[in-house]
Design a protein around this motif. Sequence first.
Motif, PDB file in Angstrom:
ATOM      1  N   ASN A 104       0.975  -1.228  -0.033  1.00  0.00           N
ATOM      2  CA  ASN A 104      -0.056  -0.008   0.031  1.00  0.00           C
ATOM      3  C   ASN A 104       0.825   1.102   0.168  1.00  0.00           C
ATOM      4  O   ASN A 104       1.746   1.566   1.180  1.00  0.00           O
ATOM      5  N   ILE A 105       0.811   2.091  -1.030  1.00  0.00           N
ATOM      6  CA  ILE A 105       1.725   2.897  -1.279  1.00  0.00           C
ATOM      7  C   ILE A 105       1.117   4.550  -1.241  1.00  0.00           C
ATOM      8  O   ILE A 105      -0.049   4.493  -1.807  1.00  0.00           O
ATOM      9  N   MET A 106       1.855   5.173  -0.446  1.00  0.00           N
ATOM     10  CA  MET A 106       1.333   6.512  -0.379  1.00  0.00           C
ATOM     11  C   MET A 106       1.587   7.496  -1.844  1.00  0.00           C
ATOM     12  O   MET A 106       2.236   6.755  -2.736  1.00  0.00           O
ATOM     13  N   ASN A 107       1.253   8.783  -1.815  1.00  0.00           N
ATOM     14  CA  ASN A 107       1.303   9.544  -2.884  1.00  0.00           C
ATOM     15  C   ASN A 107       2.770   9.560  -3.486  1.00  0.00           C
ATOM     16  O   ASN A 107       3.441   9.936  -2.552  1.00  0.00           O
ATOM     17  N   THR A 108       3.030   9.311  -4.673  1.00  0.00           N
ATOM     18  CA  THR A 108       4.227   9.201  -5.223  1.00  0.00           C
ATOM     19  C   THR A 108       4.174  10.428  -6.577  1.00  0.00           C
ATOM     20  O   THR A 108       3.186  10.482  -7.315  1.00  0.00           O
ATOM     21  N   ALA A 109       5.465  10.778  -6.521  1.00  0.00           N
ATOM     22  CA  ALA A 109       5.388  11.949  -7.671  1.00  0.00           C
ATOM     23  C   ALA A 109       6.894  11.831  -8.200  1.00  0.00           C
ATOM     24  O   ALA A 109       7.775  10.904  -7.801  1.00  0.00           O
ATOM     25  N   GLY A 110       7.388  12.273  -9.144  1.00  0.00           N
ATOM     26  CA  GLY A 110       8.601  12.335  -9.872  1.00  0.00           C
ATOM     27  C   GLY A 110       8.685  12.601 -11.465  1.00  0.00           C
ATOM     28  O   GLY A 110       7.489  13.154 -12.049  1.00  0.00           O
ATOM     29  N   GLU A 111       9.699  12.393 -12.025  1.00  0.00           N
ATOM     30  CA  GLU A 111       9.847  12.826 -13.361  1.00  0.00           C
ATOM     31  C   GLU A 111       8.785  11.840 -14.302  1.00  0.00           C
ATOM     32  O   GLU A 111       8.585  10.762 -13.739  1.00  0.00           O
ATOM     33  N   TYR A 112       8.611  12.177 -15.325  1.00  0.00           N
ATOM     34  CA  TYR A 112       7.650  11.534 -16.250  1.00  0.00           C
ATOM     35  C   TYR A 112       6.192  11.333 -16.090  1.00  0.00           C
ATOM     36  O   TYR A 112       5.369  10.551 -16.466  1.00  0.00           O
ATOM     37  N   GLN A 113       5.789  12.154 -14.975  1.00  0.00           N
ATOM     38  CA  GLN A 113       4.358  11.887 -14.293  1.00  0.00           C
ATOM     39  C   GLN A 113       3.449  12.753 -15.237  1.00  0.00           C
ATOM     40  O   GLN A 113       3.710  13.543 -15.617  1.00  0.00           O
ATOM     41  N   SER A 114       2.168  11.993 -15.296  1.00  0.00           N
ATOM     42  CA  SER A 114       1.177  12.686 -16.136  1.00  0.00           C
ATOM     43  C   SER A 114       0.602  14.209 -15.471  1.00  0.00           C
ATOM     44  O   SER A 114       0.973  14.375 -14.075  1.00  0.00           O
ATOM     45  N   SER A 115       0.559  15.151 -16.150  1.00  0.00           N
ATOM     46  CA  SER A 115       0.097  16.471 -15.937  1.00  0.00           C
ATOM     47  C   SER A 115      -1.304  16.685 -15.251  1.00  0.00           C
ATOM     48  O   SER A 115      -1.550  17.465 -14.526  1.00  0.00           O
ATOM     49  N   GLU A 116      -1.871  15.642 -15.185  1.00  0.00           N
ATOM     50  CA  GLU A 116      -3.005  15.269 -14.311  1.00  0.00           C
ATOM     51  C   GLU A 116      -3.031  15.294 -13.065  1.00  0.00           C
ATOM     52  O   GLU A 116      -3.974  15.537 -11.993  1.00  0.00           O
ATOM     53  N   LYS A 117      -1.764  14.911 -12.474  1.00  0.00           N
ATOM     54  CA  LYS A 117      -1.520  14.721 -11.362  1.00  0.00           C
ATOM     55  C   LYS A 117      -1.081  15.979 -10.333  1.00  0.00           C
ATOM     56  O   LYS A 117      -0.608  16.918 -11.127  1.00  0.00           O
ATOM     57  N   TYR A 118      -1.238  15.825  -9.019  1.00  0.00           N
ATOM     58  CA  TYR A 118      -1.065  16.884  -8.379  1.00  0.00           C
ATOM     59  C   TYR A 118       0.256  17.765  -8.605  1.00  0.00           C
ATOM     60  O   TYR A 118       0.139  18.915  -8.806  1.00  0.00           O
ATOM     61  N   VAL A 119       1.553  17.190  -8.205  1.00  0.00           N
ATOM     62  CA  VAL A 119       2.554  18.114  -8.359  1.00  0.00           C
ATOM     63  C   VAL A 119       3.022  18.555  -9.865  1.00  0.00           C
ATOM     64  O   VAL A 119       3.270  19.847  -9.846  1.00  0.00           O
ATOM     65  N   PRO A 120       2.758  17.705 -11.007  1.00  0.00           N
ATOM     66  CA  PRO A 120       3.008  18.507 -12.113  1.00  0.00           C
ATOM     67  C   PRO A 120       2.009  19.494 -12.511  1.00  0.00           C
ATOM     68  O   PRO A 120       2.254  20.616 -13.174  1.00  0.00           O
ATOM     69  N   MET A 121       0.642  19.235 -12.096  1.00  0.00           N
ATOM     70  CA  MET A 121      -0.271  20.217 -12.195  1.00  0.00           C
ATOM     71  C   MET A 121       0.203  21.449 -11.644  1.00  0.00           C
ATOM     72  O   MET A 121      -0.255  22.584 -12.067  1.00  0.00           O
ATOM     73  N   VAL A 122       0.557  21.508 -10.345  1.00  0.00           N
ATOM     74  CA  VAL A 122       0.751  22.569  -9.741  1.00  0.00           C
ATOM     75  C   VAL A 122       2.003  23.447 -10.213  1.00  0.00           C
ATOM     76  O   VAL A 122       2.208  24.663 -10.619  1.00  0.00           O
ATOM     77  N   ILE A 123       3.028  22.613 -10.699  1.00  0.00           N
ATOM     78  CA  ILE A 123       3.959  23.317 -11.792  1.00  0.00           C
ATOM     79  C   ILE A 123       3.680  24.004 -12.785  1.00  0.00           C
ATOM     80  O   ILE A 123       3.951  24.998 -13.015  1.00  0.00           O
ATOM     81  N   LYS A 124       2.804  23.417 -13.370  1.00  0.00           N
ATOM     82  CA  LYS A 124       2.347  23.894 -14.599  1.00  0.00           C
ATOM     83  C   LYS A 124       1.421  25.243 -14.420  1.00  0.00           C
ATOM     84  O   LYS A 124       1.444  26.296 -15.207  1.00  0.00           O
ATOM     85  N   LYS A 125       0.493  25.130 -13.531  1.00  0.00           N
ATOM     86  CA  LYS A 125      -0.339  26.308 -13.191  1.00  0.00           C
ATOM     87  C   LYS A 125       0.776  27.706 -12.610  1.00  0.00           C
ATOM     88  O   LYS A 125       0.398  28.660 -13.078  1.00  0.00           O
ATOM     89  N   ILE A 126       1.495  27.253 -11.864  1.00  0.00           N
ATOM     90  CA  ILE A 126       2.481  28.335 -11.571  1.00  0.00           C
ATOM     91  C   ILE A 126       3.214  28.930 -12.686  1.00  0.00           C
ATOM     92  O   ILE A 126       3.523  29.966 -12.768  1.00  0.00           O
ATOM     93  N   LEU A 127       3.733  27.944 -13.555  1.00  0.00           N
ATOM     94  CA  LEU A 127       4.523  28.477 -14.787  1.00  0.00           C
ATOM     95  C   LEU A 127       3.722  29.487 -15.558  1.00  0.00           C
ATOM     96  O   LEU A 127       3.859  30.614 -16.081  1.00  0.00           O
ATOM     97  N   ASN A 128       2.165  29.219 -15.707  1.00  0.00           N
ATOM     98  CA  ASN A 128       1.339  30.048 -16.409  1.00  0.00           C
ATOM     99  C   ASN A 128       0.638  30.949 -15.928  1.00  0.00           C
ATOM    100  O   ASN A 128      -0.256  31.714 -16.333  1.00  0.00           O
TER     101      ASN A 128
END
Length: 336
Positions: free
Chosen positions: A181-205
């Motif tokens: 049972n794995i907690m929230n995982t983030a990292g390179e190559y993650q889909s932009s619908e997930k929280y961390v890349p989504m936050v990066i995208k919104k801050i950039l824009n």
Amino acid sequence: MSKRVLLTGIGGFIGSHCLSHFLVNTDWEIIGIDSWRHKGISERLTDSEHYQKHKDRVTIYTHDLSAPLSDILIDKIGHIDYVVNFASDSHVDRSIANPVPFVLNNVNVALNMLEYARTVKPEKFIQISTDEVYGATDGKATHPEWAAILPSNPYSASKACQEAIAISYWRTYGVPLIITNIMNTAGEYQSSEKYVPMVIKKILNGEKVQVHYDPKSGEPGSRFWLHARNTSDAILFLLKNVKAPQFPDVDRPERFNIVGEKRISNLDIAKLIADVMGKPLDYELVDAHSSRPGHDPHYGLCGKKLESYGYKFPVNLLESMRKMVEWTLKNPRWLK
């Protein structure tokens, strides 16, 4: 003797990270399966320097695991020592919007892989699951292994179904099961619908980031966060160091929580990302129940069992968050 490992969902986010980690840290031969019809992306493999360097040890088959593996494919795959079953649809919002095909897919994937394991009899079968099967916490307590299962949405319910079916195959057919049972995982190559890349995208824009909060306490939701390398390393540790006991020697299979180093709020994660980017964070707190029925503001697992085996994660939260943000900024195509 070198092992032969089957990774399902090898083109998925965590599956591809696990492939790279295994290639770097073992001499094992890796067999991968992916349908490329869900969230598997071939560039997660072909863009990886580790795959390019060690691809002579990798064989990949295209197959939709919602259908059984044919005898021909099983023969092509050959002997397998370990199975790590990543393959699943995993996005909560999609499970809420269209639950029936979502749940059916995840149940069928588990059934077909367990039928495969029943036939080929691997040494270990790791069923990848989620913290969400246990449901919410109060933001302070954590769920130990084998806490009550109380899923809150169709995604987590489908994962609980996978676990239940896997346990039945362990008890009835002797499939050598370990559940993670794995907690929230983030990292390179993650889909932009997930929280961390989504936050990066919104801050950039320059867009406003919506942060879910707990309407009862007024506090932002919280999670334990893991880098995908830590997740992959923990799985490798289990394969190397933990046996899969059989019924009736024990009354249940092995289960391990894979947990980040500390609980952190969704707002603090967004602030950390903005700090690494050197940009301001424009955000608003929103009640997730209005947009995501059944939302759990807080998740939390207890990681003491894995720690008791002497395991330590290779990278810490700040280091891993900085790494993934910097990589994403250099590879913006993954935010599309």
